[in-house]
Design a protein around this motif. Structure first.
Motif, mmCIF file in Angstrom:
data_model
loop_
_atom_site.group_PDB
_atom_site.id
_atom_site.type_symbol
_atom_site.label_atom_id
_atom_site.label_comp_id
_atom_site.label_asym_id
_atom_site.label_seq_id
_atom_site.Cartn_x
_atom_site.Cartn_y
_atom_site.Cartn_z
ATOM 1 N N GLY A 1 0.818 -1.203 0.000
ATOM 2 C CA GLY A 1 0.000 0.000 0.000
ATOM 3 C C GLY A 1 0.853 1.255 0.000
ATOM 4 O O GLY A 1 0.536 2.241 -0.670
ATOM 5 N N PHE A 2 1.960 1.211 0.746
ATOM 6 C CA PHE A 2 2.867 2.364 0.782
ATOM 7 C C PHE A 2 3.500 2.600 -0.584
ATOM 8 O O PHE A 2 3.684 3.756 -1.006
ATOM 9 C CB PHE A 2 3.951 2.141 1.837
ATOM 10 C CG PHE A 2 4.941 3.264 1.937
ATOM 11 C CD1 PHE A 2 4.561 4.520 2.406
ATOM 12 C CD2 PHE A 2 6.258 3.072 1.554
ATOM 13 C CE1 PHE A 2 5.472 5.557 2.500
ATOM 14 C CE2 PHE A 2 7.187 4.108 1.641
ATOM 15 C CZ PHE A 2 6.790 5.356 2.111
ATOM 16 N N TYR B 1 0.958 4.277 -2.556
ATOM 17 C CA TYR B 1 0.876 5.650 -2.029
ATOM 18 C C TYR B 1 1.969 6.527 -2.635
ATOM 19 O O TYR B 1 1.714 7.672 -3.050
ATOM 20 C CB TYR B 1 1.002 5.612 -0.506
ATOM 21 C CG TYR B 1 1.269 6.951 0.137
ATOM 22 C CD1 TYR B 1 0.232 7.854 0.377
ATOM 23 C CD2 TYR B 1 2.562 7.323 0.509
ATOM 24 C CE1 TYR B 1 0.471 9.089 0.966
ATOM 25 C CE2 TYR B 1 2.816 8.553 1.098
ATOM 26 C CZ TYR B 1 1.773 9.422 1.324
ATOM 27 O OH TYR B 1 2.017 10.645 1.900
ATOM 28 N N TYR C 1 1.035 7.320 -6.154
ATOM 29 C CA TYR C 1 -0.010 8.346 -6.181
ATOM 30 C C TYR C 1 0.565 9.735 -5.881
ATOM 31 O O TYR C 1 0.162 10.726 -6.479
ATOM 32 C CB TYR C 1 -1.101 8.000 -5.159
ATOM 33 C CG TYR C 1 -2.358 7.437 -5.762
ATOM 34 C CD1 TYR C 1 -3.569 8.082 -5.633
ATOM 35 C CD2 TYR C 1 -2.326 6.243 -6.484
ATOM 36 C CE1 TYR C 1 -4.721 7.575 -6.192
ATOM 37 C CE2 TYR C 1 -3.474 5.720 -7.044
ATOM 38 C CZ TYR C 1 -4.669 6.389 -6.899
ATOM 39 O OH TYR C 1 -5.815 5.885 -7.469
ATOM 40 N N LYS C 2 1.502 9.781 -4.951
ATOM 41 C CA LYS C 2 2.020 11.071 -4.506
ATOM 42 C C LYS C 2 3.015 11.680 -5.490
ATOM 43 O O LYS C 2 2.941 12.878 -5.807
ATOM 44 C CB LYS C 2 2.683 10.911 -3.133
ATOM 45 C CG LYS C 2 3.052 12.236 -2.470
ATOM 46 C CD LYS C 2 3.529 12.011 -1.047
ATOM 47 C CE LYS C 2 3.838 13.331 -0.350
ATOM 48 N NZ LYS C 2 2.627 14.149 -0.158
ATOM 49 N N SER D 1 -3.532 10.976 -1.981
ATOM 50 C CA SER D 1 -2.578 9.890 -2.198
ATOM 51 C C SER D 1 -2.801 8.740 -1.225
ATOM 52 O O SER D 1 -2.425 7.601 -1.499
ATOM 53 C CB SER D 1 -1.148 10.412 -2.062
ATOM 54 O OG SER D 1 -0.863 11.401 -3.033
ATOM 55 N N GLY D 2 -3.426 9.036 -0.086
ATOM 56 C CA GLY D 2 -3.718 7.989 0.883
ATOM 57 C C GLY D 2 -4.579 6.880 0.328
ATOM 58 O O GLY D 2 -4.603 5.766 0.883
ATOM 59 N N GLY E 1 -3.945 5.178 -2.064
ATOM 60 C CA GLY E 1 -3.052 4.114 -2.497
ATOM 61 C C GLY E 1 -2.952 2.969 -1.510
ATOM 62 O O GLY E 1 -2.760 1.813 -1.905
ATOM 63 N N PHE E 2 -3.093 3.252 -0.221
ATOM 64 C CA PHE E 2 -2.996 2.188 0.780
ATOM 65 C C PHE E 2 -4.134 1.180 0.649
ATOM 66 O O PHE E 2 -3.994 0.033 1.092
ATOM 67 C CB PHE E 2 -2.984 2.791 2.185
ATOM 68 C CG PHE E 2 -1.642 3.319 2.599
ATOM 69 C CD1 PHE E 2 -0.668 2.470 3.082
ATOM 70 C CD2 PHE E 2 -1.357 4.676 2.501
ATOM 71 C CE1 PHE E 2 0.575 2.950 3.472
ATOM 72 C CE2 PHE E 2 -0.121 5.176 2.882
ATOM 73 C CZ PHE E 2 0.854 4.311 3.365
ATOM 74 N N ALA F 1 -5.637 3.234 4.860
ATOM 75 C CA ALA F 1 -5.984 4.269 3.881
ATOM 76 C C ALA F 1 -6.847 5.352 4.514
ATOM 77 O O ALA F 1 -6.645 6.552 4.267
ATOM 78 C CB ALA F 1 -6.700 3.638 2.690
ATOM 79 N N VAL G 1 -4.729 7.624 6.822
ATOM 80 C CA VAL G 1 -3.868 8.549 6.067
ATOM 81 C C VAL G 1 -4.705 9.653 5.423
ATOM 82 O O VAL G 1 -4.321 10.832 5.446
ATOM 83 C CB VAL G 1 -3.062 7.776 4.996
ATOM 84 C CG1 VAL G 1 -2.248 8.743 4.130
ATOM 85 C CG2 VAL G 1 -2.136 6.775 5.658
#
Length: 356
Positions: free
Chosen positions: A246-247, A250, A253-254, A263-264, A266-267, A316, A319
């Motif tokens: 997931g990170f 993330y 995404y970021k 972007s959270g 993504g988790f 997610a 975040v």
């Protein structure tokens, strides 16, 4: 004096829907867990046939297909580029990068893996994504780009990536027709939504309608006995895989997609799909070298699938909340506001709520 006939009528309401939404990913997570409980202990009650079995056991694929179609209606021709960019980012960061890292680990420690978890089990847990959970989570908190990115699961939701990275890609050819069949509802939804904007509006509430039902049906396929058999090993790998993969998404995404506070999301891609449970057996059929690992790997993947389905949306949500972005998407909020506005008025002047 006001007689009984003139007194405002009070309705009794149990906030089931609102209660589920208070739990991160609860719209899918709670029915999924309930489904796994029923599937493990009360399955005969769901297999009495007719509409009961059709809805609560066999509905997952058609309802997910409907959600995919509805997602397609929200994508305009001008927005296909961003959708493909998001799908590619998820495929890269959730599947290709983790799979490469697991293979490097395998070259170092061998097929037996670590701590009683084979490389086969680790690879399947890490490179597979739960497209249904992703659709459920982004259906509430994401937009058309995030929902359309489910297409990544057409590639990684199954044995293809695992076989490819295990070095038997020549035997892992997925028929082109199977890929077309996975994406066709989305393409048809795009066509309909672009031809008639009213269909686009009609399909907005679909996620809230279908997600609890297909989540329950998916849950009936997760046997809690297998989860227990998988024991701490599968749970530990799942607890590692969900935040790690997931990170990675993330980060994609970021820094690749530049989605800022969102972007959270993504988790939420860190979950392993329930149907990944069948992947070890498929791999062993193609390459018998892995046959001795199938039984343990299957139980471990089942345990990981359940625990990742729980913690991926939780991470997610945390975040997103920290970034101030844990709010329903604009179209979801508009649909819920419209539903509240159209509710019938009670005698006391308040808007009515469905009575149970």
């Amino acid at each position: 004096m006001v007689n009984d006939a003139q007194k405002p009528r009070r309705t009794f309401r149990v906030p089931l829907f609102d209660g589920m939404n208070k739990v991160p990913g609860g719209l899918m997570l709670i029915p999924l867990i309930l489904g796994s409980i029923f599937g493990t202990f009360f399955m005969p009650a769901l297999e009495i046939g007719s509409f009961t079995t059709a809805l609560f056991v066999d509905s997952a694929l058609p309802l997910i297909a409907l959600l995919i179609f509805a997602t397609g209606t929200q994508v305009t021709l001008r927005s296909t580029g961003p959708v493909l960019a998001h799908a590619g980012t998820i495929l890269l960061m959730k599947s290709l990068v983790p799979a490469a890292l697991v293979i490097l680990l395998g070259l170092w420690v061998g097929l037996d893996g670590v701590l009683g978890v084979s490389i086969l089990a680790i690879l399947v847990i890490f490179d597979n994504s739960n497209g249904g959970l992703w659709l459920a989570f982004t259906g509430r908190y994401g937009d058309y780009r995030d929902r359309g990115a489910y297409m990544a699961s057409a590639v990684n939701d199954g044995p293809f990536i695992s076989l490819l990275f295990l070095g038997v890609s020549g035997l892992a050819d997925i028929p082109l027709l199977a890929l077309v069949a996975a994406i066709l509802p989305f393409i048809l939804g795009m066509l309909v939504g672009n031809l008639d904007e009213k269909w686009k509006n009609v399909m907005v509430p679909v996620p809230n309608i279908v997600i609890p039902f297909f989540a329950f049906a998916l849950g009936t396929g997760i046997n809690l006995n297998s989860v227990v058999t998988g024991g701490a090993q599968g749970l530990i790998i799942g607890l590692i895989a969900a935040p790690f993969t997931g990170f990675l998404v993330y980060l994609g995404y970021k820094f690749l997609l530049r989605r800022g506070g969102k972007s959270g999301l993504g988790f939420a891609a860190g979950a392993t799909a329930g149907n990944a449970i069948a992947t070890p057996a498929v791999v062993a059929q193609i390459d018998p070298t892995f046959a001795p690992y199938v039984e343990a790997a299957t139980a471990q993947v089942a345990a990981a699938a359940l625990v990742t389905a729980i913690i991926a949306p939780l991470i997610a949500s945390l975040v997103l909340k920290r970034a101030g972005e844990l709010e329903p998407a604009a179209d979801v909020a508009a649909a819920e506001a419209s539903t509240a506005t159209e509710a019938p008025e009670e005698p006391d002047g308040t808007r009515g709520r469905s009575a149970l």
